[in-house]
Write a protein that holds these residues in place. Structure first.
Motif, mmCIF file in Angstrom:
data_model
loop_
_atom_site.group_PDB
_atom_site.id
_atom_site.type_symbol
_atom_site.label_atom_id
_atom_site.label_comp_id
_atom_site.label_asym_id
_atom_site.label_seq_id
_atom_site.Cartn_x
_atom_site.Cartn_y
_atom_site.Cartn_z
ATOM 1 N N LEU A 56 0.842 -1.199 0.000
ATOM 2 C CA LEU A 56 0.000 0.000 0.000
ATOM 3 C C LEU A 56 0.883 1.257 0.000
ATOM 4 O O LEU A 56 1.989 1.252 0.550
ATOM 5 C CB LEU A 56 -0.937 -0.026 1.210
ATOM 6 N N THR A 340 -2.953 2.184 -4.034
ATOM 7 C CA THR A 340 -1.848 1.436 -4.652
ATOM 8 C C THR A 340 -1.325 2.177 -5.898
ATOM 9 O O THR A 340 -0.438 3.012 -5.798
ATOM 10 C CB THR A 340 -2.289 -0.004 -5.011
ATOM 11 N N GLY A 354 3.111 -0.250 -7.310
ATOM 12 C CA GLY A 354 1.695 0.117 -7.333
ATOM 13 C C GLY A 354 0.798 -0.950 -7.929
ATOM 14 O O GLY A 354 -0.420 -0.894 -7.789
ATOM 15 N N SER A 355 1.381 -1.931 -8.638
ATOM 16 C CA SER A 355 0.610 -3.066 -9.145
ATOM 17 C C SER A 355 1.544 -4.268 -9.195
ATOM 18 O O SER A 355 2.766 -4.104 -9.172
ATOM 19 C CB SER A 355 0.048 -2.765 -10.541
#
Ligand SMILES: [Zn+2]
Length: 439
Positions: A56, A340, A354-355
């Protein structure tokens, strides 16, 4: 080499794909998602019944304030700052600031937050950076700049403030997972000269600009009196709105200011816990998103929230706006994206984190969804994570492929010792506050 085996991989890629399978991590990166035949030497983390999510991202926190948790309740923003937070921050020494940052990093990592955008205080910034290196969190942040605030112990001369931020930025930017950001506190504590210099510095060095904007009605009114303009309009006129700009709050924002954020690519950071607790108001987040603004999420300061728990913050943000904007205005998928991939975009790191995608850095959190408060899990894991899961459900955390939490235990810092010593540490700071002239 690490294999996260048999989990529900909530990738947050562009299609928001969910894959039931394994994640192979090597050399700091996600190498493969799906079925992995792990070599005998690989370390295996069993993820049956668990979700594997991108680490996160909290795009607005103050590690320097964590030590003041539960010591500034019941105040509005400007009183909260002038009566408590500024005197407290000014009383920090290198040791207490480092302690505050470590306590915050422990809470963040144990709760699945792997990357932050942090506003440090005015002095002793290196204590925070040392703590970030030791804790192993992905840190973007910088020294707080305040050159126009009367009777405040944090006031600095413009030249001195800029010189220090340049020197620290050149020393620390790019060191391990640290990236530097220019952090003018907010318009009412900064001169126009300072803000203009910040713009040219950001252009020259490529550093992010992080500031607070339009959090509170009185603040917005003071900015109008000082500049004759709305807050974000003023920042835009100074050339400060762009893809490297991250504005915390944006609660009291006009339609034309919303268009400025959307057209320049500046990010807004939603901090619902802090906005409620300081009685500031509600940011019109569904409207910002609909207009194309990149909105990220942040816990803000521990003394105005009072936690840095991203799960609580997600649940709050996902439900808070529904009475005004309708029950489908903040879908769980969108909410998890704010925490995210949208956070990563705000930090300028969307290509790296973020992914969960092959080739990206392995910032990952494993969330146990087998607890009674998560069951029965519905068909959409995004919803179970956003509406039901808690920070304490996070079992394992990797940052840049390095395990920092294993079986709910922090590996990089002694979380238990930090919590046990916090009372004594804050007492020492408060004694220094009471000894200052004028108190
Ligand atoms: Zn803040």
């Amino acid at each position: 080499m690490i294999v996260l085996r048999g989990g529900t991989v909530v990738t947050m890629d562009a299609r928001r794909s969910v894959v039931h399978g394994d994640v192979l991590v090597a050399e700091g990166c996600v190498q493969k998602i799906g079925r992995v035949h792990a070599p005998r030497s690989a370390r295996v983390i069993e993820c049956e019944g668990r979700a594997v999510i991108p680490g996160l991202v909290q795009a607005h926190v103050h590690l320097c304030q964590v030590l003041f948790r539960n010591h500034a309740d019941g105040l509005e923003l400007l009183d909260w700052l002038s009566q408590r937070i500024w005197p407290y921050e000014a009383a920090h020494d290198h040791r207490s600031l480092g302690f505050s940052a470590r306590l915050g990093i422990a809470e963040l990592l144990l709760g699945g937050t792997t990357a932050i955008l942090d506003m440090a205080t005015v002095h002793h910034t290196e204590a925070v950076l040392e703590a970030a290196l030791e804790g192993g969190i992905r840190y973007t942040g910088g020294k707080c700049l305040m050159d126009e605030v009367a009777d405040c112990p944090l006031h600095e001369e413009t030249g001195a403030a800029l010189e220090e931020t340049i020197a620290l930025g050149r020393k620390w930017h790019g060191r391990e997972l640290v990236r530097w950001a220019l952090c003018p506190r907010f318009v009412i504590s900064c001169s126009e000269k300072l803000l203009s210099e910040v713009r040219s510095l950001s252009e020259r060095e490529g550093w992010l600009v992080h500031t607070h904007a339009s959090e509170n009605r009185t603040e917005v009114e003071l900015v109008r009196r000082k500049t004759g303009r709305d807050n974000i309009q003023y920042l835009h006129d100074l050339g400060l709105c762009g893809p490297r700009t991250v504005l915390a709050h944006c609660v009291h924002i006009t339609e034309s200011e919303t268009r400025i954020l959307a057209s320049t690519g500046a990010s807004a950071v939603h901090c619902p816990g802090a906005n409620l607790k300081l009685a500031s108001g509600l940011a019109p987040v569904p409207r910002l998103l609909a207009e194309g603004v990149n909105v990220a999420l942040g816990g803000d300061g521990a003394p105005c929230n009072n936690t840095l728990d991203a799960f609580r913050e997600m649940r709050l943000a996902a439900t808070l706006h529904l009475p005004q904007f309708g029950p489908r205005s903040m879908p769980a998928k969108e909410m998890l994206a704010m925490a995210t991939i949208r956070g990563a975009k705000a930090l300028g790191l969307a290509e790296e984190i973020g992914s969960i995608e092959e080739g990206k850095r392995a910032d990952l959190a494993v969330v146990d969804l087998t607890g009674p408060h998560c069951q029965p899990a519905g068909p959409d894991p995004h919803a179970t994570i956003v509406y039901c899961a808690r920070a304490s459900d996070v079992t394992d955390v990797l940052v840049d492929g390095r395990p920092v939490v294993r079986d709910r235990k922090l590996l990089t810092l002694d979380a238990r010792r930090l919590a046990a010593q916090a009372q004594a540490e804050v007492r020492r700071v408060l004694e220094r506050v009471s000894r200052r002239p004028g108190n």
